[in-house]
Scaffold this motif. Structure first.
Motif, PDB file in Angstrom:
ATOM      1  N   ASP A  83     -49.568 -81.655  -4.097  1.00 40.40           N
ATOM      2  CA  ASP A  83     -48.774 -81.213  -2.956  1.00 40.40           C
ATOM      3  C   ASP A  83     -49.661 -81.139  -1.722  1.00 40.40           C
ATOM      4  O   ASP A  83     -50.639 -80.394  -1.684  1.00 40.40           O
ATOM      5  CB  ASP A  83     -48.169 -79.842  -3.250  1.00 40.40           C
ATOM      6  N   ASN A  86     -47.191 -77.000   1.796  1.00 39.39           N
ATOM      7  CA  ASN A  86     -46.013 -76.272   1.322  1.00 39.39           C
ATOM      8  C   ASN A  86     -44.968 -76.178   2.422  1.00 39.39           C
ATOM      9  O   ASN A  86     -44.466 -75.091   2.722  1.00 39.39           O
ATOM     10  CB  ASN A  86     -46.431 -74.871   0.858  1.00 39.39           C
ATOM     11  N   THR A  88     -41.291 -77.449   4.356  1.00 37.25           N
ATOM     12  CA  THR A  88     -39.946 -77.906   4.047  1.00 37.25           C
ATOM     13  C   THR A  88     -39.616 -79.103   4.930  1.00 37.25           C
ATOM     14  O   THR A  88     -40.305 -79.376   5.918  1.00 37.25           O
ATOM     15  CB  THR A  88     -38.936 -76.785   4.298  1.00 37.25           C
ATOM     16  N   GLN A  89     -38.539 -79.808   4.580  1.00 36.18           N
ATOM     17  CA  GLN A  89     -38.127 -80.950   5.383  1.00 36.18           C
ATOM     18  C   GLN A  89     -37.739 -80.513   6.785  1.00 36.18           C
ATOM     19  O   GLN A  89     -37.987 -81.225   7.764  1.00 36.18           O
ATOM     20  CB  GLN A  89     -36.953 -81.668   4.711  1.00 36.18           C
ATOM     21  N   GLU A  90     -37.162 -79.331   6.893  1.00 40.12           N
ATOM     22  CA  GLU A  90     -36.782 -78.821   8.218  1.00 40.12           C
ATOM     23  C   GLU A  90     -38.015 -78.602   9.090  1.00 40.12           C
ATOM     24  O   GLU A  90     -38.016 -78.943  10.284  1.00 40.12           O
ATOM     25  CB  GLU A  90     -35.999 -77.513   8.065  1.00 40.12           C
ATOM     26  N   GLU A  91     -39.070 -78.064   8.496  1.00 39.31           N
ATOM     27  CA  GLU A  91     -40.299 -77.845   9.253  1.00 39.31           C
ATOM     28  C   GLU A  91     -40.947 -79.159   9.668  1.00 39.31           C
ATOM     29  O   GLU A  91     -41.496 -79.285  10.773  1.00 39.31           O
ATOM     30  CB  GLU A  91     -41.280 -77.012   8.423  1.00 39.31           C
ATOM     31  N   SER A 163     -47.319 -83.412   8.781  1.00 35.48           N
ATOM     32  CA  SER A 163     -45.905 -83.807   8.742  1.00 35.48           C
ATOM     33  C   SER A 163     -45.713 -85.304   8.953  1.00 35.48           C
ATOM     34  O   SER A 163     -44.588 -85.792   8.912  1.00 35.48           O
ATOM     35  CB  SER A 163     -45.111 -83.042   9.810  1.00 35.48           C
ATOM     36  N   LEU A 248     -39.500 -85.781   2.271  1.00 40.18           N
ATOM     37  CA  LEU A 248     -39.827 -85.121   1.012  1.00 40.18           C
ATOM     38  C   LEU A 248     -39.027 -85.669  -0.159  1.00 40.18           C
ATOM     39  O   LEU A 248     -39.521 -85.718  -1.293  1.00 40.18           O
ATOM     40  CB  LEU A 248     -39.595 -83.609   1.146  1.00 40.18           C
TER      41      LEU A 248
END
Length: 262
Positions: A83, A86, A88-91, A163, A248
């Motif tokens: 990974d 950590n 999220t797709q929104e972030e 990102s 993701l």
């Protein structure tokens, strides 16, 4: 006078010796086949890793069998890729949007609207640098004036590096003679070297994992204007940068997963 039948002697059972030898050989043969079909997993992994060190990250370990023919779906465990963060797709989407806004602000504040343009479509940012921003004439060497621009872009990429899935740099040329294509070798080499030099600069800034940096030489084959005019050729001589945000869902499916070292 009638002849007496001769006794068969004691050699009548010799065929049993041959049969026994044959059965023993068959038994040894099948034992050999069985031993070859069972490969020690640690020895097999060592052999595979000697050819491809990255293979250990994708090798399948199964409790029901060992070796290269082990069934990955028979209760096995497939190691997940590391990974990278950590988030999220929104972030991630917010980071890409913030990066786009930062690029637009830089273009406006540096008064380079005529030579640098930026657009965003979905999770990708498209930047086009005019022919005079980075290079001069038929040269692939970065102009001194290009360094502040690339430093600024590199810093912005660094703020969203976790990102970003990839940064693809495309080098374009113009067709010098509208009636005659450019020399293939020179055209391809010039566009490739220009894209590579931009990527080299960004990589040396050490702001994003090198595995995410890609350079491509397109040559004269994707013009955005006519090569009949000086203005049109100036528009075609450009460097484009395509910044793709991470997806993701695709990473979970193993489509865009990179094993980075940063």
């Amino acid at each position: 006078m009638a002849l007496k039948k001769k006794s068969g002697g004691g050699g009548g059972a010799n065929w049993m010796d041959t049969y026994g030898d044959m059965v023993t050989l068959l038994l040894c043969f099948f034992v050999l086949l069985y031993s070859m079909s069972t490969i020690d997993s640690s020895k097999w992994q060592a052999l595979v890793m000697s050819f491809n060190p990255m293979a250990a990250k994708t090798m399948t370990e199964t409790p029901g069998g060992e070796g290269p023919s082990a069934d990955a779906n028979d209760g096995g465990v497939v190691p997940e890729p590391p990974d990278q963060s950590n988030v999220t797709q929104e972030e991630i989407d917010e980071d890409i949007e913030a990066l786009f806004q930062a690029i637009q602000t830089y273009i406006q504040q540096s008064n380079q609207q005529s030579t640098i343009t930026a657009a965003k479509d979905g999770g990708k940012i498209y930047i086009s640098f005019g022919d005079t921003v980075f290079f001069a004439g038929e040269s692939s060497y970065l102009r001194p004036e290009a360094q502040p621009v690339l430093k600024a872009v590199s810093e912005m990429l660094g703020t969203a590096s976790e990102s970003i899935s990839e940064v693809r740099v495309l080098g374009h040329t113009a067709q010098g003679d509208p009636k005659k294509p450019n020399t293939v070798e020179k055209d391809r080499r010039l566009s490739s070297e220009r894209a590579a030099n931009v990527v080299i600069f960004i990589q040396k800034e050490d702001v994003i994992a090198p595995v995410k940096l890609i350079s491509e030489g397109i040559g004269q084959w994707r013009p955005v204007a006519s090569n009949e005019t000086t203005e049109g050729r100036a528009q075609n001589r450009r460097v484009e940068m395509i910044i793709s945000g991470r997806n993701l869902q695709m990473e979970a499916e193993g489509v865009t997963t990179y094993y980075t070292t940063k």
